[in-house]
Design a protein around this motif. Structure first.
Motif, PDB file in Angstrom:
ATOM      1  N   LEU A  81     -51.548  22.223   1.847  1.00 16.33           N
ATOM      2  CA  LEU A  81     -50.604  23.375   0.925  1.00 16.33           C
ATOM      3  C   LEU A  81     -51.655  24.386   1.255  1.00 16.33           C
ATOM      4  O   LEU A  81     -52.835  24.408   1.773  1.00 16.33           O
ATOM      5  CB  LEU A  81     -50.725  23.123  -0.692  1.00 16.33           C
ATOM      6  CG  LEU A  81     -50.072  21.637  -1.079  1.00 16.33           C
ATOM      7  CD1 LEU A  81     -50.097  21.656  -2.546  1.00 16.33           C
ATOM      8  CD2 LEU A  81     -48.499  21.930  -0.864  1.00 16.33           C
ATOM      9  N   SER A  82     -51.003  25.653   1.267  1.00 17.34           N
ATOM     10  CA  SER A  82     -51.533  26.875   1.629  1.00 17.34           C
ATOM     11  C   SER A  82     -52.228  27.272   0.425  1.00 17.34           C
ATOM     12  O   SER A  82     -51.902  26.855  -0.811  1.00 17.34           O
ATOM     13  CB  SER A  82     -50.679  28.109   2.006  1.00 17.34           C
ATOM     14  OG  SER A  82     -49.742  28.137   0.945  1.00 17.34           O
TER      15      SER A  82
ATOM     16  N   ARG B 264     -54.353  30.599   3.933  1.00 25.34           N
ATOM     17  CA  ARG B 264     -55.409  29.828   4.408  1.00 25.34           C
ATOM     18  C   ARG B 264     -54.900  28.234   4.076  1.00 25.34           C
ATOM     19  O   ARG B 264     -54.219  28.048   3.056  1.00 25.34           O
ATOM     20  CB  ARG B 264     -56.855  29.728   3.989  1.00 25.34           C
ATOM     21  CG  ARG B 264     -57.822  28.696   4.844  1.00 25.34           C
ATOM     22  CD  ARG B 264     -59.271  28.929   4.302  1.00 25.34           C
ATOM     23  NE  ARG B 264     -59.496  30.044   5.001  1.00 25.34           N
ATOM     24  CZ  ARG B 264     -60.786  30.643   4.704  1.00 25.34           C
ATOM     25  NH1 ARG B 264     -61.691  30.116   3.923  1.00 25.34           N
ATOM     26  NH2 ARG B 264     -61.232  31.796   5.192  1.00 25.34           N
ATOM     27  N   ASP B 265     -54.773  27.248   5.069  1.00 25.44           N
ATOM     28  CA  ASP B 265     -54.504  25.851   4.532  1.00 25.44           C
ATOM     29  C   ASP B 265     -55.415  25.024   3.934  1.00 25.44           C
ATOM     30  O   ASP B 265     -56.760  25.195   4.406  1.00 25.44           O
ATOM     31  CB  ASP B 265     -53.757  25.355   5.765  1.00 25.44           C
ATOM     32  CG  ASP B 265     -52.405  25.782   6.290  1.00 25.44           C
ATOM     33  OD1 ASP B 265     -51.832  26.227   5.061  1.00 25.44           O
ATOM     34  OD2 ASP B 265     -52.191  25.538   7.231  1.00 25.44           O
ATOM     35  N   TYR B 266     -55.241  24.036   3.131  1.00 21.21           N
ATOM     36  CA  TYR B 266     -56.233  23.302   2.365  1.00 21.21           C
ATOM     37  C   TYR B 266     -55.690  21.832   2.204  1.00 21.21           C
ATOM     38  O   TYR B 266     -54.373  21.414   2.086  1.00 21.21           O
ATOM     39  CB  TYR B 266     -56.543  23.932   0.924  1.00 21.21           C
ATOM     40  CG  TYR B 266     -57.106  25.095   0.987  1.00 21.21           C
ATOM     41  CD1 TYR B 266     -58.513  25.227   0.861  1.00 21.21           C
ATOM     42  CD2 TYR B 266     -56.301  26.486   0.981  1.00 21.21           C
ATOM     43  CE1 TYR B 266     -58.864  26.536   0.840  1.00 21.21           C
ATOM     44  CE2 TYR B 266     -56.801  27.632   0.895  1.00 21.21           C
ATOM     45  CZ  TYR B 266     -58.338  27.762   0.864  1.00 21.21           C
ATOM     46  OH  TYR B 266     -58.680  28.963   0.866  1.00 21.21           O
TER      47      TYR B 266
ATOM     48  N   SER C  76     -43.255  20.211  -8.485  1.00 19.97           N
ATOM     49  CA  SER C  76     -42.490  20.275  -7.272  1.00 19.97           C
ATOM     50  C   SER C  76     -43.299  20.624  -5.912  1.00 19.97           C
ATOM     51  O   SER C  76     -42.894  20.464  -4.897  1.00 19.97           O
ATOM     52  CB  SER C  76     -41.140  20.691  -7.498  1.00 19.97           C
ATOM     53  OG  SER C  76     -41.519  22.295  -7.689  1.00 19.97           O
ATOM     54  N   VAL C  77     -44.156  21.510  -6.230  1.00 12.33           N
ATOM     55  CA  VAL C  77     -44.849  22.337  -5.189  1.00 12.33           C
ATOM     56  C   VAL C  77     -45.510  21.133  -4.385  1.00 12.33           C
ATOM     57  O   VAL C  77     -45.544  21.377  -3.026  1.00 12.33           O
ATOM     58  CB  VAL C  77     -46.012  23.266  -5.518  1.00 12.33           C
ATOM     59  CG1 VAL C  77     -46.677  23.580  -4.455  1.00 12.33           C
ATOM     60  CG2 VAL C  77     -45.053  24.640  -6.393  1.00 12.33           C
TER      61      VAL C  77
ATOM     62  N   GLN D  23     -43.697  20.177  -1.126  1.00 14.63           N
ATOM     63  CA  GLN D  23     -43.704  21.010  -0.148  1.00 14.63           C
ATOM     64  C   GLN D  23     -44.870  20.599   1.031  1.00 14.63           C
ATOM     65  O   GLN D  23     -45.046  21.438   2.028  1.00 14.63           O
ATOM     66  CB  GLN D  23     -43.873  22.478  -0.276  1.00 14.63           C
ATOM     67  CG  GLN D  23     -42.622  22.703  -1.362  1.00 14.63           C
ATOM     68  CD  GLN D  23     -42.830  24.316  -2.352  1.00 14.63           C
ATOM     69  OE1 GLN D  23     -43.771  25.175  -1.743  1.00 14.63           O
ATOM     70  NE2 GLN D  23     -42.137  24.531  -3.080  1.00 14.63           N
ATOM     71  N   GLY D  24     -45.785  19.837   0.613  1.00 12.03           N
ATOM     72  CA  GLY D  24     -46.745  19.505   1.312  1.00 12.03           C
ATOM     73  C   GLY D  24     -46.611  18.942   2.724  1.00 12.03           C
ATOM     74  O   GLY D  24     -45.498  18.449   2.983  1.00 12.03           O
ATOM     75  N   ARG D  25     -47.490  19.377   3.817  1.00 11.33           N
ATOM     76  CA  ARG D  25     -47.255  19.028   5.168  1.00 11.33           C
ATOM     77  C   ARG D  25     -48.288  17.846   5.553  1.00 11.33           C
ATOM     78  O   ARG D  25     -49.403  18.033   4.976  1.00 11.33           O
ATOM     79  CB  ARG D  25     -47.209  20.493   5.949  1.00 11.33           C
ATOM     80  CG  ARG D  25     -46.058  21.248   5.558  1.00 11.33           C
ATOM     81  CD  ARG D  25     -46.433  22.718   6.403  1.00 11.33           C
ATOM     82  NE  ARG D  25     -47.480  23.502   5.266  1.00 11.33           N
ATOM     83  CZ  ARG D  25     -48.665  24.012   5.782  1.00 11.33           C
ATOM     84  NH1 ARG D  25     -49.337  23.795   7.162  1.00 11.33           N
ATOM     85  NH2 ARG D  25     -49.399  24.642   4.890  1.00 11.33           N
ATOM     86  N   ASP D  26     -48.073  17.361   6.894  1.00 13.73           N
ATOM     87  CA  ASP D  26     -48.880  16.425   7.230  1.00 13.73           C
ATOM     88  C   ASP D  26     -49.698  15.448   6.441  1.00 13.73           C
ATOM     89  O   ASP D  26     -50.743  15.227   6.160  1.00 13.73           O
ATOM     90  CB  ASP D  26     -50.162  17.252   7.959  1.00 13.73           C
ATOM     91  CG  ASP D  26     -49.945  18.464   8.871  1.00 13.73           C
ATOM     92  OD1 ASP D  26     -48.722  18.114   9.718  1.00 13.73           O
ATOM     93  OD2 ASP D  26     -50.479  19.463   8.849  1.00 13.73           O
ATOM     94  N   VAL D  27     -48.525  14.738   6.062  1.00 17.17           N
ATOM     95  CA  VAL D  27     -49.147  13.753   4.882  1.00 17.17           C
ATOM     96  C   VAL D  27     -49.678  12.668   5.216  1.00 17.17           C
ATOM     97  O   VAL D  27     -48.866  12.102   6.497  1.00 17.17           O
ATOM     98  CB  VAL D  27     -47.742  13.327   4.069  1.00 17.17           C
ATOM     99  CG1 VAL D  27     -47.804  11.981   2.994  1.00 17.17           C
ATOM    100  CG2 VAL D  27     -47.251  14.598   3.441  1.00 17.17           C
TER     101      VAL D  27
END
Length: 585
Positions: free
Chosen positions: A465-466, A525-527, A543-544, A547-551
């Motif tokens: 998440l950013s 920045r990404d965390y 719900s945010v 939206q997470g990436r690269d799980v």
């Protein structure tokens, strides 16, 4: 005491009732015998109610204050299905016109001895207790509606990662009936029968008690979306009111709503004054038809007895809840005029489910069932680390709990390694922390205790998440679905992450000064974030996370907690994390 008169409804003749009884006999959900009334023309009917049992077959280690008002506190150890069975049997012997009912969350979020076997032991124990009807709660859907249907109907078909019918016999399902008036399939039908009627007879008089089963309409926001796919959860009051004409047509004189929604009260255990009663149940009750005589509620894990005329004299009903984990059983006594079918007086009291010299002896059949399943789950007694003191899940004023911090730290440790996802921050929903961790001899805690803390079988997830998304995520604690400023859901956060929240700030600006290891969180920045799968798929209205990436996936959350406890207590019992991570202004 006498109750205010309700609006008149036509009185049924005895002949009409007996004729209808013959036609409807094959359709009835249950029948009952009766005993002599207090006075001629009256019948005494008793309801025994429980809620939020959550598979606590063994005593959960909780105390109930048995002191009367004005007395010094007198804590009494409470709970245990075998003791509950004996108490129910004793009260039924004293009050033969009795129905035993429940207001949801009988299963789900259960200790290991039940959860490891898909809660089959709890259903079997409640069969022996003699439960008649129950509404569904949100936790009934933890394993999906297909598995819940198996709980009702029986069988060994597999709908989860766990294996059903592990002890080698076919699971027979619930002898009691789940009722679901506001849980509908895509075709408009209800998941289970919406209502049921139980009849009582004496001396030519016949009284029908109609039951309506309801769960909270927010259920889809509280479980995995896949578990309720294809179901709709409609307004509770509208659904209940719509069922009343059909219940009347079936011969129901008394109307009882079993609803998995509730409130909180400051009143003493046996106080029916409704003192300080608040919560989501109140606007529902206020919209119910005046035909409803009793509302048995749950969900909040609070115990209360409310003579609702203290709130609204035009609504002469009783509103009750029996707390949690089978520690209490509510007795509701109704005096019914047999000519009109009206409730003319009502009373309620809480019984502490208490074994011992001054309590009820455990029922042998239920105790044998529990011991059979416990013997098949030897992992429960395996050591899982040491704690210097008890870790409580009770929320502190800032929304954290000591145990919540421990669970969040365990999630971070399990997802921190590069191959596990490289997490920098971990979050845990406070509602997913289900039991305190109380060390025993030698400061030891068992795997069974750890499992009771995290009984859902969630898997670990790490996602990106950013900083801006982190801000939006925290804002959802106060402004997302049922997460509101009056009823916030504060996430438990891992060590190294901190922020400040201000209730008075405008929406979207309540979380500020987000920091990781003392450094400000940067919006662009990404965390990497560690969570369990319930949150990671948007549970509790967050719900945010979706939206997470690269799980990156991982193991079980309960194993992560056990591993963390073992690691931290390798040389000495683990000290409790007492330093606040969230600051309130």
């Amino acid at each position: 005491m006498p109750l205010p008169q309700r609006p008149h409804r036509p009185t049924r003749s005895r002949a009409w009732r007996l004729a209808c009884a013959g036609v409807l006999l094959g359709l009835l959900a249950a029948c009952g015998s009766s005993h002599d009334a207090r006075q001629p023309g009256q019948m005494q009917i008793t309801l025994l109610g429980l809620n939020d049992f959550h598979g606590n077959l063994e005593p959960p280690g909780l105390n109930i204050n048995a002191a009367a008002a004005g007395e010094a506190p007198r804590p009494v150890p409470a709970g245990g299905a075998a003791t509950l069975a004996t108490l129910v049997a004793r009260l039924k012997a004293e009050h033969p016109n009795t129905a035993v009912v429940a207001a949801g969350d009988l299963i789900g979020a259960s200790p290991l001895v039940s959860s490891q076997f898909l809660d089959e032991p709890t259903i079997e124990a409640l069969n022996l207790v003699g439960l008649d009807f129950a509404s569904t709660g949100n936790h009934e859907y933890d394993q999906g509606w297909q598995e819940l249907t198996r709980m009702q109907e029986g069988g060994c078909e597999r709908y989860t990662s766990k294996v059903p019918c592990r002890l080698g016999h076919r699971f027979e399902g619930a002898r009691f009936r789940y009722l679901a008036a506001n849980t509908r399939r895509d075709d408009g039908s209800t998941l289970f029968t919406p209502t049921a009627v139980k009849f009582f007879e004496h001396g030519g008089a016949r009284i029908g008690v109609g039951f309506i089963g309801l769960t909270l309409k927010e259920t889809p926001r509280m479980v995995r979306p896949s578990g309720v796919q294809g179901l709709a959860f409609t307004d509770e009051a509208d659904a209940a009111n719509a069922q009343i004409p059909a219940l009347r047509a079936q011969g129901a004189d008394v109307i009882v709503a079993l609803i998995h929604q509730g409130g909180e009260s400051r009143a003493a255990l046996q106080d029916t004054s409704c003192k300080g009663l608040t919560g989501d149940i109140l606007p529902i009750v206020q919209r119910l038809s005046s035909a409803v005589d009793v509302v048995i509620s749950g969900h909040t894990h609070q115990a209360y007895l409310c003579d609702y005329t203290r709130i609204d004299p035009a609504r002469p009903l009783l509103l009750t809840s029996a707390g949690l984990y089978g520690t209490l059983l509510t007795e509701i006594d109704l005096t019914v005029d047999t000519a009109s079918g009206r409730v003319i007086t009502h009373a309620a009291r809480q019984h502490i489910v208490h074994a011992g010299a001054d309590g009820d002896a455990p029922d042998p059949a239920v105790q044998a069932l529990i011991e059979r399943y416990a013997a098949a789950a030897p992992l429960a007694s395996a050591p899982a680390g040491r704690l210097a003191a008890s870790a409580s899940r009770a929320l502190l004023p800032n929304g954290e709990s000591v145990l919540g911090r421990i669970v969040a730290d365990a999630l971070l440790t399990a997802t921190r390694a590069p191959e596990a996802g490289g997490a920098q921050i971990a979050f845990m929903n406070s509602g997913g922390v289900r039991a305190d961790l109380v060390p025993g001899a030698g400061s030891q805690v068992s795997y069974g205790q750890v499992y009771a803390v995290q009984p859902f079988g969630n898997t670990l997830m790490t996602l990106t998440l950013s900083g801006a998304q982190l801000q939006a995520l925290l804002e959802q604690q106060w402004n997302s679905g049922s997460n509101t400023l009056d009823h916030p859901r504060i996430l438990q956060v891992s060590s190294g992450f901190s922020y400040v929240w201000n209730r008075a700030a405008p929406a979207g600006q309540r979380a500020s000064d987000l920091r990781l290891d003392g450094q400000p969180i940067v919006a662009e920045r990404d965390y990497r974030i560690g969570v369990q799968s319930y949150l990671g798929t948007g549970g509790d209205n967050f719900s945010v996370f979706t939206q997470g990436r690269d799980v990156v996936g991982g193991g079980l959350d309960v194993d992560a907690l056990a591993d963390w406890l073992r690691l931290e207590s390798a040389s000495a019992p683990m000290a409790l994390p007492l330093q606040a991570r969230i600051t309130v202004r």
